[in-house]
Write an enzyme that holds these catalytic residues in place. Structure first.
Site, PDB file in Angstrom:
ATOM      1  N   GLN A   1      -3.897  27.631  -3.599  1.00 46.78           N
ATOM      2  CA  GLN A   1      -3.075  26.679  -4.354  1.00 46.78           C
ATOM      3  C   GLN A   1      -2.807  27.182  -5.771  1.00 46.78           C
ATOM      4  OE1 GLN A   1      -5.753  23.317  -4.085  1.00 46.78           O
ATOM      5  NE2 GLN A   1      -7.473  24.618  -4.632  1.00 46.78           N
TER       6      GLN A   1
ATOM      7  N   HIS B   1     -15.508   9.694 -10.669  1.00 49.76           N
ATOM      8  CA  HIS B   1     -16.728  10.338 -10.166  1.00 49.76           C
ATOM      9  C   HIS B   1     -17.881   9.339 -10.020  1.00 49.76           C
ATOM     10  CE1 HIS B   1     -14.701  14.186 -11.615  1.00 49.76           C
ATOM     11  NE2 HIS B   1     -14.773  14.260 -10.304  1.00 49.76           N
TER      12      HIS B   1
ATOM     13  N   GLU C   1     -16.825  23.716  -1.080  1.00 49.02           N
ATOM     14  CA  GLU C   1     -15.492  23.781  -1.710  1.00 49.02           C
ATOM     15  C   GLU C   1     -14.771  24.997  -1.131  1.00 49.02           C
ATOM     16  OE1 GLU C   1     -13.404  22.236  -4.369  1.00 49.02           O
ATOM     17  OE2 GLU C   1     -12.194  23.834  -3.471  1.00 49.02           O
TER      18      GLU C   1
ATOM     19  N   ASP D   1     -14.487  26.135   4.358  1.00 48.62           N
ATOM     20  CA  ASP D   1     -13.644  25.032   4.787  1.00 48.62           C
ATOM     21  C   ASP D   1     -14.577  23.890   5.247  1.00 48.62           C
ATOM     22  OD1 ASP D   1     -12.376  23.368   6.822  1.00 48.62           O
ATOM     23  OD2 ASP D   1     -10.675  24.729   6.626  1.00 48.62           O
TER      24      ASP D   1
ATOM     25  N   ASP E   1     -14.786  14.338  -1.563  1.00 52.46           N
ATOM     26  CA  ASP E   1     -14.107  14.373  -2.862  1.00 52.46           C
ATOM     27  C   ASP E   1     -12.904  15.293  -2.713  1.00 52.46           C
ATOM     28  OD1 ASP E   1     -13.410  14.323  -5.489  1.00 52.46           O
ATOM     29  OD2 ASP E   1     -15.213  15.314  -6.241  1.00 52.46           O
ATOM     30  N   SER E   2     -12.029  14.884  -1.803  1.00 55.22           N
ATOM     31  CA  SER E   2     -10.931  15.779  -1.438  1.00 55.22           C
ATOM     32  C   SER E   2      -9.711  15.551  -2.317  1.00 55.22           C
ATOM     33  CB  SER E   2     -10.532  15.494   0.011  1.00 55.22           C
ATOM     34  OG  SER E   2     -10.027  14.187   0.085  1.00 55.22           O
TER      35      SER E   2
HETATM   36  N1  SPD Z   1      -4.372  12.110  -6.500  1.00 55.50           N
HETATM   37  C1  SPD Z   1      -5.605  12.618  -6.882  1.00 55.50           C
HETATM   38  C2  SPD Z   1      -6.672  12.467  -5.894  1.00 55.50           C
HETATM   39  C3  SPD Z   1      -7.765  13.399  -6.246  1.00 55.50           C
HETATM   40  C4  SPD Z   1      -9.043  13.096  -5.650  1.00 55.50           C
HETATM   41  N2  SPD Z   1     -10.031  14.136  -5.860  1.00 55.50           N
HETATM   42  C5  SPD Z   1     -10.174  14.579  -7.162  1.00 55.50           C
HETATM   43  C6  SPD Z   1     -11.266  15.572  -7.330  1.00 55.50           C
HETATM   44  C7  SPD Z   1     -12.012  15.338  -8.581  1.00 55.50           C
HETATM   45  N3  SPD Z   1     -13.361  15.672  -8.450  1.00 55.50           N
END
Ligand code: SPD
Length: 277
Positions: A29, A60, A104, A135, A153-154
């Site tokens: 990315q 968080h 990650e 992955d 935490d995607s």
């Molecule tokens: N639209 C943003 C959604 C992001 C969610 N994850 C953020 C990662 C931060 N630790």
């Protein structure tokens, strides 16, 4: 100075004036770091704001603490995504936690976070933390009955992250949990991303017996109203009378005993979305 816009839909977005600090293309990315007057440094992946120095604590704290408080004694925790380290920092505020695995996919996110976001990434090198550059979907294949809490935490469910919002992935999460295990996922905005929000809830309900949705106000995320979905086969995740004394011991800025007590108080229109999902 430049103007940066994250397009929340085709018609609306968040625009900030900023200094461009870093822009790189990783294998996965485009990673952009901006410095803004109101929100401090911002981490942006493929044009989507992930976190900012000013409001990161809200997301968080609200992602990590409810599940960790509800679990009787969380020792082993997995974070999928979350390479900036904010979720890991919050997890380690729970004294029972012995081991945190961070999975990650993009190592560059961790490198950038450690360089430009030291207050967010400060616990990534804690001895209790083990980082896997993998992955998340494949990583879970190998882990059965191991974790007390799994936290997704995607990024948003587009491209590579899409699979993380579907039933087969939640089945793998379920299998990776041991007795009393709980999972929690960030599940988008009920206002501007109703399709993703309702879709995630539907998929999670196919897999877990007890499912609850709660909200937090995150100013830099689409519409500001952000959702989290928590689930367990063992624990009634909607019973917020459990372990309330542990909330008072946490040093937090958003999550607190009052928020925990009424965690599942949802606006009427959000209840309606969930009812028809
Ligand atoms: N639209 C943003 C959604 C992001 C969610 N994850 C953020 C990662 C931060 N630790």
């Amino acid at each position: 100075m430049i103007w940066f816009t994250e397009y929340w839909t085709e018609n609306v977005g968040l625009t900030v004036k900023a200094h461009e600090v870093k822009r790189i293309k990783s294998k996965y990315q485009e990673i952009l770091v901006l410095d803004t007057p109101e929100f401090g440094k911002m981490l942006i992946l493929d044009g989507l704001v992930q976190t900012t120095e000013r409001d990161e604590f809200i997301y968080h704290e609200m992602l990590a603490h409810p599940a960790l408080v509800m679990h009787p004694q969380p020792e082993r925790v997995l974070v999928i995504g979350g390479g900036d380290g904010g979720t890991v920092r919050e997890i380690l505020k729970h004294p029972s936690v012995k081991e945190v695995h961070l999975c990650e996919i993009d190592e560059e996110v961790i490198i950038v976070a450690e360089k430009y976001f030291p207050t967010i990434s400060e616990k990534l090198r804690d001895p209790r933390v083990k980082i896997f550059i993998e992955d998340g979907n494949e990583f879970l294949q190998e882990r059965k009955g191991y974790y007390d809490v799994v936290i997704m935490d995607s990024s948003d469910p587009v491209g590579a992250s899409e699979v993380l919002f579907k039933e087969p992935f939640y089945q793998k999460v379920k299998q990776s949990l041991r007795e009393n295990g709980i999972m929690v996922a960030q599940t988008e905005s009920p206002v501007l991303q109703e399709k993703y929000f309702a879709g995630a809830y539907r998929e999670i309900r196919k897999v877990f017996r007890n499912v609850g949705v709660y909200l937090a106000y995150v100013p830099t995320y689409p519409s500001g109203m952000w959702s989290f979905t928590i689930a367990s086969d063992y624990i009634d995740v909607k019973d917020t009378s459990r372990n309330r004394e542990r909330v008072k011991e946490l040093k937090t800025k958003y999550f607190c005993d009052n928020i925990y007590a009424c965690l599942f108080a949802l606006p009427q229109f959000v209840q309606e979305i969930l009812k028809k999902s």
